[in-house]
Design an enzyme around this catalytic site. Structure first.
Site, PDB file in Angstrom:
ATOM      1  CB  CYS A 121      -0.924   0.005   1.218  1.00 47.18           C
ATOM      2  SG  CYS A 121      -0.037  -0.076   2.798  1.00 47.18           S
ATOM      3  CD  GLU A 159      -5.334  -4.230   3.649  1.00 40.62           C
ATOM      4  OE1 GLU A 159      -5.217  -3.565   4.681  1.00 40.62           O
ATOM      5  OE2 GLU A 159      -4.337  -4.728   3.053  1.00 40.62           O
ATOM      6  NE  ARG A 203      -5.095  -1.688   9.574  1.00 39.59           N
ATOM      7  CZ  ARG A 203      -3.813  -1.417   9.812  1.00 39.59           C
ATOM      8  NH1 ARG A 203      -3.483  -0.683  10.855  1.00 39.59           N
ATOM      9  NH2 ARG A 203      -2.856  -1.886   9.025  1.00 39.59           N
ATOM     10  NE  ARG A 205      -4.666  -0.213   5.792  1.00 43.69           N
ATOM     11  CZ  ARG A 205      -4.285   0.832   6.515  1.00 43.69           C
ATOM     12  NH1 ARG A 205      -5.092   1.901   6.575  1.00 43.69           N
ATOM     13  NH2 ARG A 205      -3.132   0.843   7.156  1.00 43.69           N
TER      14      ARG A 205
END
Length: 478
Positions: A121, A159, A203, A205
């Site tokens: 990421c 993800e 968080r 995502r």
């Protein structure tokens, strides 16, 4: 008994009832109330999956809980591989392929139902310098496309950071979605927050889900809804006080300067309540912001000078920068009877510094760096801590709670009872594991810093559990 052992015993025939296998692991997670045994489902025919960019197994844990059999994993980080193998591979002779580097993968020698992975990421994160598809790690998506197209799994889950959905990365996201669609899939994406699935961590995502377009209900998938139950930090982190303070409500004119509510407030910053955390920085203000001049001996005059600089440093008349150094002549116009000696004193106290030919600015000018090594201290009853990262944070957790009915006293109570008395602690690697939903039986890296890095990189276990559960119902049950 670890779930991985249970599955091996099941495969060997020692346990005949698969429901016994899936319930053992669910019981291990009752501490977090993430999964209840009644919610664990088994599919009539067990599904297979490949774990790409496997890390330490954040995808694998919930998929095995749902009855999945891993046929192979791909990872190149040696330290992550050690942890992965120590938790999943070394219990017995498992017929499972280590697939190596994804750049070398193409058609696999077996059919798979599900392909999963946390694609690197960093290209879309601030820490990764936002290079996107120009970053070699961003180009790994091309390898993902190749593996998907060559193997045609029934579905996939990938993800990545929320930054991929931001306007500056719109073309990159469209490129990824279009290529996955061209591989023969109905593709959907959504940003999910770990807090909504039982973890006290803020968080966000993005999850990209695809279902092969020749399957009967390929359009029927919907992302899971938030859970009804949310935990607080004291439910997950050991050694901190449990408390149930009733929060008092306040009007904006009391909580905010001039009664103006800042537009940058986050999800866990209520507009009518005091925050459950304190931020250490000289470039922001508020009842829960701790400044360097709050922590050392300063006069009321010195505090006034600092507050004046704080409230004017972002004004466009002094420059286009988001926080401009102010020349002494500017400060003289803002502060009555200001003497150079007063500024020099604040420089000596290491609150201000002189930027040659530009003016004076605060030394503690980065929220991420904080003050004295502290960025934030969260109270035990906070709803969520900030996002855990691979590079680490300077966030701490108070070991005691405080209750304060008046905003003006809230900061001083915190400083005296928590900061001065050192009633706070850093997050441990074990705290990281719990905040990511990993089970107590999970064997973490021996190095504390390595373990934190790995958990900061990992996917949140319960998010994958509920997402995969919704997807598998479409694929296998309908």
């Amino acid at each position: 008994m670890p779930a991985q052992i249970c599955y091996l015993i099941y495969e060997s025939g020692m346990i005949k009832n698969k429901h016994m296998v899936t319930s053992v692991y669910a019981q291990q997670l009752e501490l977090f109330q993430l999964f209840e045994s009644a919610n664990v489902i088994s599919f009539q025919s067990k599904f297979t999956f490949i774990d790409l960019f496997a890390g330490i197994g954040g995808f694998r844990i919930p998929l095995q809980e749902l009855g999945g059999i891993c046929l192979g994993y791909s990872e190149i980080d040696k330290e992550a591989i050690k942890v992965y193998q120590n938790n999943f591979i070394r219990y017995a002779n498992v017929e499972e392929a280590y697939l190596g580097d994804i750049t070398n993968l193409n058609k696999l020698p077996f059919e798979i139902d599900l392909l999963v992975g946390g694609v690197p990421c960093q290209p879309w994160s601030i820490a990764g310098k936002l290079q996107g598809l120009d970053d070699p790690r961003g180009k790994l998506w091309i390898d993902v496309f190749r593996v998907v197209k060559a193997n045609q799994p029934k579905a996939f889950i990938f993800e990545n950071v929320k930054g991929l959905t931001e306007p500056r990365n719109r073309k990159s996201l469209e490129y990824i979605l279009n290529n996955l669609t061209a591989c023969g899939y109905v593709v959907k994406y959504q940003v999910l927050n770990s807090y909504d699935f039982g973890l006290p961590q803020d968080r966000d995502r993005i999850f990209i889900v695809g279902i092969r377009n020749n399957l009967e209900k390929c359009w029927a998938f919907t992302f899971p809804n938030s859970l009804d139950k949310q935990l607080k930090l004291y439910d997950v982190i050991a050694g901190i006080q449990h408390s149930n303070f009733a929060k008092k409500k306040f009007p904006p004119e009391i909580l905010f300067f001039d009664g103006k509510i800042p537009g940058s407030r986050g999800r866990f910053q209520k507009i009518d309540e005091l925050n459950d955390f304190f931020t250490f920085a000289d470039i922001r203000d508020g009842h829960t912001t701790i400044h360097s001049w709050d922590l050392i001996e300063t006069t009321l005059r010195e505090k006034f000078i600092c507050q004046t600089i704080l409230r004017n440093r972002r004004k466009k008349i002094y420059g286009l920068k988001d926080g401009n150094p102010l020349e002494f002549e500017v400060l003289q116009a803002l502060i009555p009877s200001l003497q150079m000696e007063e500024i020099n004193t604040l420089v000596a106290k290491e609150i201000l510094r002189l930027i040659e030919s530009k003016g004076y600015e605060f030394i503690n000018s980065k929220i991420s760096s904080g003050i004295n090594g502290i960025s934030k201290i969260f109270l035990p009853h906070a709803e969520a801590i900030g996002t855990l990262t691979a590079t680490g944070t300077r966030d701490f957790v108070a070991t005691i709670s405080i209750e304060c009915k008046e905003p003006e006293a809230y900061k001083q109570t915190f400083i005296q009872e928590i900061y001065v008395k050192k009633n706070y602690k850093p997050l441990t690697a074990k705290d990281y594991a719990r905040l990511q939903g990993f089970p107590e039986t999970f064997k973490i890296a021996e190095s504390e810093s390595t373990a934190k890095h790995q958990f900061g990189n990992a996917v949140s276990v319960p998010v994958v559990y509920h997402l995969a559960k919704a997807l598998l119902k479409i694929i296998f049950i309908g």
